[in-house]
Write a protein that holds these residues in place. Structure first.
Motif, PDB file in Angstrom:
ATOM      1  N   GLY A  34     -27.060 -19.981  97.706  1.00  0.00           N
ATOM      2  CA  GLY A  34     -26.325 -20.204  98.951  1.00  0.00           C
ATOM      3  C   GLY A  34     -27.205 -20.287 100.185  1.00  0.00           C
ATOM      4  O   GLY A  34     -26.700 -20.246 101.313  1.00  0.00           O
ATOM      5  N   ARG A  35     -28.513 -20.418 100.007  1.00  0.00           N
ATOM      6  CA  ARG A  35     -29.433 -20.579 101.137  1.00  0.00           C
ATOM      7  C   ARG A  35     -30.198 -21.885 100.976  1.00  0.00           C
ATOM      8  O   ARG A  35     -30.605 -22.242  99.880  1.00  0.00           O
ATOM      9  CB  ARG A  35     -30.450 -19.420 101.201  1.00  0.00           C
ATOM     10  N   THR A  36     -30.390 -22.588 102.093  1.00  0.00           N
ATOM     11  CA  THR A  36     -31.138 -23.846 102.060  1.00  0.00           C
ATOM     12  C   THR A  36     -32.598 -23.596 102.408  1.00  0.00           C
ATOM     13  O   THR A  36     -32.902 -22.857 103.360  1.00  0.00           O
ATOM     14  CB  THR A  36     -30.512 -24.864 103.028  1.00  0.00           C
ATOM     15  N   VAL A  37     -33.480 -24.202 101.643  1.00  0.00           N
ATOM     16  CA  VAL A  37     -34.923 -24.043 101.832  1.00  0.00           C
ATOM     17  C   VAL A  37     -35.551 -25.428 101.960  1.00  0.00           C
ATOM     18  O   VAL A  37     -35.342 -26.300 101.106  1.00  0.00           O
ATOM     19  CB  VAL A  37     -35.553 -23.293 100.635  1.00  0.00           C
ATOM     20  N   LEU A  38     -36.322 -25.639 103.037  1.00  0.00           N
ATOM     21  CA  LEU A  38     -37.042 -26.900 103.205  1.00  0.00           C
ATOM     22  C   LEU A  38     -38.277 -26.894 102.323  1.00  0.00           C
ATOM     23  O   LEU A  38     -38.960 -25.872 102.197  1.00  0.00           O
ATOM     24  CB  LEU A  38     -37.481 -27.080 104.663  1.00  0.00           C
ATOM     25  N   ILE A  39     -38.560 -28.053 101.726  1.00  0.00           N
ATOM     26  CA  ILE A  39     -39.779 -28.207 100.935  1.00  0.00           C
ATOM     27  C   ILE A  39     -40.777 -28.968 101.807  1.00  0.00           C
ATOM     28  O   ILE A  39     -40.548 -30.121 102.179  1.00  0.00           O
ATOM     29  CB  ILE A  39     -39.487 -28.976  99.642  1.00  0.00           C
ATOM     30  N   THR A  40     -41.870 -28.310 102.198  1.00  0.00           N
ATOM     31  CA  THR A  40     -42.831 -28.892 103.139  1.00  0.00           C
ATOM     32  C   THR A  40     -44.252 -28.823 102.569  1.00  0.00           C
ATOM     33  O   THR A  40     -44.504 -28.116 101.585  1.00  0.00           O
ATOM     34  CB  THR A  40     -42.813 -28.142 104.497  1.00  0.00           C
ATOM     35  N   ALA A  41     -45.160 -29.525 103.221  1.00  0.00           N
ATOM     36  CA  ALA A  41     -46.570 -29.486 102.815  1.00  0.00           C
ATOM     37  C   ALA A  41     -47.150 -28.094 103.010  1.00  0.00           C
ATOM     38  O   ALA A  41     -48.145 -27.720 102.377  1.00  0.00           O
ATOM     39  CB  ALA A  41     -47.367 -30.505 103.632  1.00  0.00           C
ATOM     40  N   GLN A  42     -46.532 -27.316 103.899  1.00  0.00           N
ATOM     41  CA  GLN A  42     -46.993 -25.942 104.164  1.00  0.00           C
ATOM     42  C   GLN A  42     -46.348 -24.916 103.229  1.00  0.00           C
ATOM     43  O   GLN A  42     -46.607 -23.729 103.329  1.00  0.00           O
ATOM     44  CB  GLN A  42     -46.690 -25.539 105.617  1.00  0.00           C
ATOM     45  N   GLY A  43     -45.460 -25.388 102.361  1.00  0.00           N
ATOM     46  CA  GLY A  43     -44.746 -24.462 101.486  1.00  0.00           C
ATOM     47  C   GLY A  43     -43.256 -24.491 101.773  1.00  0.00           C
ATOM     48  O   GLY A  43     -42.762 -25.352 102.505  1.00  0.00           O
ATOM     49  N   GLU A  44     -42.531 -23.538 101.214  1.00  0.00           N
ATOM     50  CA  GLU A  44     -41.085 -23.496 101.383  1.00  0.00           C
ATOM     51  C   GLU A  44     -40.715 -22.800 102.694  1.00  0.00           C
ATOM     52  O   GLU A  44     -41.292 -21.778 103.058  1.00  0.00           O
ATOM     53  CB  GLU A  44     -40.436 -22.774 100.199  1.00  0.00           C
ATOM     54  N   VAL A  45     -39.733 -23.388 103.412  1.00  0.00           N
ATOM     55  CA  VAL A  45     -39.311 -22.867 104.721  1.00  0.00           C
ATOM     56  C   VAL A  45     -37.798 -22.658 104.700  1.00  0.00           C
ATOM     57  O   VAL A  45     -37.032 -23.621 104.676  1.00  0.00           O
ATOM     58  CB  VAL A  45     -39.682 -23.858 105.856  1.00  0.00           C
ATOM     59  N   PRO A  46     -37.332 -21.395 104.691  1.00  0.00           N
ATOM     60  CA  PRO A  46     -35.889 -21.151 104.700  1.00  0.00           C
ATOM     61  C   PRO A  46     -35.279 -21.489 106.066  1.00  0.00           C
ATOM     62  O   PRO A  46     -35.894 -21.239 107.103  1.00  0.00           O
ATOM     63  CB  PRO A  46     -35.783 -19.647 104.421  1.00  0.00           C
ATOM     64  N   VAL A  47     -34.086 -22.090 106.059  1.00  0.00           N
ATOM     65  CA  VAL A  47     -33.403 -22.409 107.322  1.00  0.00           C
ATOM     66  C   VAL A  47     -31.967 -21.902 107.275  1.00  0.00           C
ATOM     67  O   VAL A  47     -31.413 -21.652 106.201  1.00  0.00           O
ATOM     68  CB  VAL A  47     -33.421 -23.921 107.624  1.00  0.00           C
ATOM     69  N   LEU A  48     -31.366 -21.765 108.456  1.00  0.00           N
ATOM     70  CA  LEU A  48     -30.021 -21.206 108.565  1.00  0.00           C
ATOM     71  C   LEU A  48     -28.940 -22.282 108.555  1.00  0.00           C
ATOM     72  O   LEU A  48     -27.768 -21.973 108.371  1.00  0.00           O
ATOM     73  CB  LEU A  48     -29.916 -20.362 109.840  1.00  0.00           C
ATOM     74  N   VAL A  49     -29.320 -23.536 108.794  1.00  0.00           N
ATOM     75  CA  VAL A  49     -28.338 -24.627 108.742  1.00  0.00           C
ATOM     76  C   VAL A  49     -28.386 -25.262 107.354  1.00  0.00           C
ATOM     77  O   VAL A  49     -29.352 -25.062 106.611  1.00  0.00           O
ATOM     78  CB  VAL A  49     -28.619 -25.695 109.827  1.00  0.00           C
ATOM     79  N   PHE A  50     -27.344 -26.009 107.002  1.00  0.00           N
ATOM     80  CA  PHE A  50     -27.312 -26.591 105.668  1.00  0.00           C
ATOM     81  C   PHE A  50     -26.563 -27.913 105.675  1.00  0.00           C
ATOM     82  O   PHE A  50     -25.948 -28.310 106.662  1.00  0.00           O
ATOM     83  CB  PHE A  50     -26.690 -25.615 104.664  1.00  0.00           C
ATOM     84  N   GLY A  51     -26.636 -28.611 104.536  1.00  0.00           N
ATOM     85  CA  GLY A  51     -25.977 -29.901 104.388  1.00  0.00           C
ATOM     86  C   GLY A  51     -26.961 -31.048 104.563  1.00  0.00           C
ATOM     87  O   GLY A  51     -27.914 -30.954 105.347  1.00  0.00           O
ATOM     88  N   ASN A  52     -26.730 -32.135 103.829  1.00  0.00           N
ATOM     89  CA  ASN A  52     -27.615 -33.292 103.888  1.00  0.00           C
ATOM     90  C   ASN A  52     -27.716 -33.843 105.305  1.00  0.00           C
ATOM     91  O   ASN A  52     -28.778 -34.270 105.763  1.00  0.00           O
ATOM     92  CB  ASN A  52     -27.115 -34.382 102.932  1.00  0.00           C
ATOM     93  N   HIS A  53     -26.584 -33.817 106.048  1.00  0.00           N
ATOM     94  CA  HIS A  53     -26.610 -34.337 107.427  1.00  0.00           C
ATOM     95  C   HIS A  53     -27.536 -33.507 108.308  1.00  0.00           C
ATOM     96  O   HIS A  53     -28.231 -34.048 109.176  1.00  0.00           O
ATOM     97  CB  HIS A  53     -25.205 -34.420 108.013  1.00  0.00           C
ATOM     98  N   ASN A  54     -27.571 -32.187 108.066  1.00  0.00           N
ATOM     99  CA  ASN A  54     -28.479 -31.347 108.859  1.00  0.00           C
ATOM    100  C   ASN A  54     -29.927 -31.512 108.440  1.00  0.00           C
ATOM    101  O   ASN A  54     -30.848 -31.308 109.242  1.00  0.00           O
ATOM    102  CB  ASN A  54     -28.057 -29.880 108.783  1.00  0.00           C
ATOM    103  N   MET A  55     -30.153 -31.899 107.188  1.00  0.00           N
ATOM    104  CA  MET A  55     -31.527 -32.192 106.761  1.00  0.00           C
ATOM    105  C   MET A  55     -32.024 -33.463 107.459  1.00  0.00           C
ATOM    106  O   MET A  55     -33.211 -33.589 107.800  1.00  0.00           O
ATOM    107  CB  MET A  55     -31.605 -32.336 105.245  1.00  0.00           C
ATOM    108  N   LYS A  56     -31.121 -34.416 107.693  1.00  0.00           N
ATOM    109  CA  LYS A  56     -31.473 -35.587 108.500  1.00  0.00           C
ATOM    110  C   LYS A  56     -31.735 -35.166 109.942  1.00  0.00           C
ATOM    111  O   LYS A  56     -32.687 -35.635 110.575  1.00  0.00           O
ATOM    112  CB  LYS A  56     -30.340 -36.617 108.460  1.00  0.00           C
ATOM    113  N   ASN A  57     -30.878 -34.290 110.458  1.00  0.00           N
ATOM    114  CA  ASN A  57     -31.060 -33.823 111.839  1.00  0.00           C
ATOM    115  C   ASN A  57     -32.418 -33.151 112.019  1.00  0.00           C
ATOM    116  O   ASN A  57     -33.099 -33.362 113.034  1.00  0.00           O
ATOM    117  CB  ASN A  57     -29.935 -32.850 112.224  1.00  0.00           C
TER     118      ASN A  57
END
Length: 460
Positions: A260-283
């Motif tokens: 139930g938590r969204t985590v960004l996959i980045t070159a620096q490693g995994e970054v947990p975020v408080l927003v979620f949904g594909n539209h927010n990943m675009k944002n």
């Protein structure tokens, strides 16, 4: 002469608007003498104006408030062309600004970033502001919702080298049908997506798309256009050859969902975020592209975005317990209803999703536009639509039936309510165990106290 110091006595016609009242407060805090009028002022505008002694004692229009010693008048969209205060200002030959014109006047010598698009612009603007603030940048802004850490929705100061503006495509004022975002003359423009919504303002898809093309074509040499390349129409506009303008495309940021938590996959490693949904990943991708143009490194961006909680009424958590989450969202346009519903189902795939959408705007209650909602609630396990027939009548639209709405949404099991109490009673009968509730509207579901409703559901 500095433009901010040359205008000291300002009168607002239609001071109760969401941006207008925030601009009035900001000028008051800067030491300007501010007066204003309006024929209706709702919360939270009325309380916020009252806090600073700016709430008009009586609602209505009073030409005697418009005097020759005013430095300027700022005209809101809510007023009409024949507004008596506007006529008086014109008779006296006073300088009359729309608020976009005034914002530009105050930021001519700053770098200007404008975030536009049919959806996501408030969130993207909020993300950029949050990242800049965490990184101790000095900046001005105009944003369409309250954000944590910011007292006001407008900031204008002389020392800031940069202003970030949420720019919409609506008409500028009763006397100016230009889209607001055209007045800001941005150096960097982000367009998040194009989804036809404003049926009453732009009667055809083509006329609506044209506004965004005009914005893109207005960029100066050395300017930048940043756009969602997964939006087919926007991709055509974004990829168009413009001499000396940088074109930057983005897609949804790579991510995964864990418990139930969204985590960004980045070159620096995994970054947990408080927003979620594909539209927010675009944002997030759009905000990151803007921040990069402003000199924010990826390390600085990802460190800051982790603490971004979202803008008011954008997937805002009204309440929760171990097995139930209740969210409200400003979503009213078809594309927003679809994206928000899908986001919540993706985040909590094993929970039953009850999604309620209120048809409240002129477009959404227009029988000719209803078909745009086709299958927009498909991600919901229980789909509910509420509308008030009196609102339809008030907007002088053709009556719509419950069957019209079921047909438009292409969902036979759609629950349709025209009485807010009946809607509340229905929601209370649901077994709220391992289930989420999503309430989507730019209105209030017929004056329902959504927080009290959420508390009651969670208590059972």
């Amino acid at each position: 002469m500095n433009p901010a110091s040359s205008l000291r006595k300002i009168h607002f016609i239609s001071i109760g608007g969401s941006v207008m009242h925030n601009l009035a407060i900001e000028l008051h805090l800067k030491g300007f003498i501010v007066t204003g009028s309006d024929d209706e002022i709702y919360e939270p505008s009325s309380s916020r104006l009252a806090k600073y002694g700016l709430l008009p004692a009586i609602t209505g229009w009073f030409p005697e408030k418009v005097t020759a010693d005013l430095d300027a008048v700022i005209l809101g969209m809510h007023a009409r062309q024949d507004n008596p205060e506007l006529l008086k200002a014109q008779e006296l030959g006073l300088k009359v600004y729309s608020y976009p014109e005034y914002i530009f006047e105050q930021s001519q010598h700053k770098q200007r970033v404008v975030v536009a698009g049919s959806h996501g612009k408030t969130t993207i603007t909020s993300m950029i502001l949050h990242v800049l603030r965490v990184n101790n940048r000095v900046f001005n802004y105009l944003v369409g919702a309250q954000i944590e850490g910011f007292d006001n929705m407008v900031k204008l100061s002389e020392n800031a080298p940069l202003i970030v503006i949420e720019g919409d495509e609506y008409f500028t004022s009763p006397v100016d049908p230009t889209p607001k975002f055209m007045h800001y003359q941005p150096h960097i423009a982000l367009i998040s997506g194009i989804a036809w919504d404003h049926f009453n303002v732009f009667p055809t898809w083509e006329s609506y798309v044209k506004q965004f093309e005009l914005l893109a074509d207005s960029l100066p040499k050395a300017g930048s256009i940043i756009f969602d390349e997964t939006d087919d129409m926007l991709d055509v506009i974004g990829q168009k050859e413009r001499p000396d303008v940088v074109s930057i495309a983005y897609v949804a940021h790579p991510y995964k969902i864990e418990d139930g938590r969204t985590v960004l996959i980045t070159a620096q490693g995994e970054v947990p975020v408080l927003v979620f949904g594909n539209h927010n990943m675009k944002n997030i991708s759009g905000a990151r592209a803007v921040c990069e143009r402003l000199g924010i490194t990826d390390e600085e961006f990802y460190a800051a975005i982790q603490s971004f909680k979202g803008a008011a009424k954008r997937l805002e958590l009204l309440g929760s317990n171990e097995t139930v989450h209740i969210y409200r969202d400003f979503a009213h346009a078809p594309s927003k209803v679809e994206a928000t519903t899908a986001a919540l189902k993706e985040q909590f795939p094993d929970r039953q999703l009850v999604a309620c959408a209120e048809l409240h705007t002129f477009s959404s209650l227009n029988k000719a536009f209803l078909g745009q909602y086709r299958r927009k609630l498909k991600a919901a396990d229980v789909a509910v639509v509420y509308f008030n027939p009196l609102t339809v009548e008030h907007k002088r639209l053709e009556a719509i039936s419950e069957e019209d709405i079921r047909t438009a949404f292409r969902r036979d099991d759609l629950k349709v309510f025209t009485d807010s109490a009946a809607l509340a009673d229905f929601l209370k009968t649901i077994s709220w165990q391992n289930a989420n509730l999503l309430l989507m509207s730019s209105g209030t579901f017929g004056e329902l106290d959504l927080k009290a409703l959420a508390d009651e559901i969670l208590a059972n």
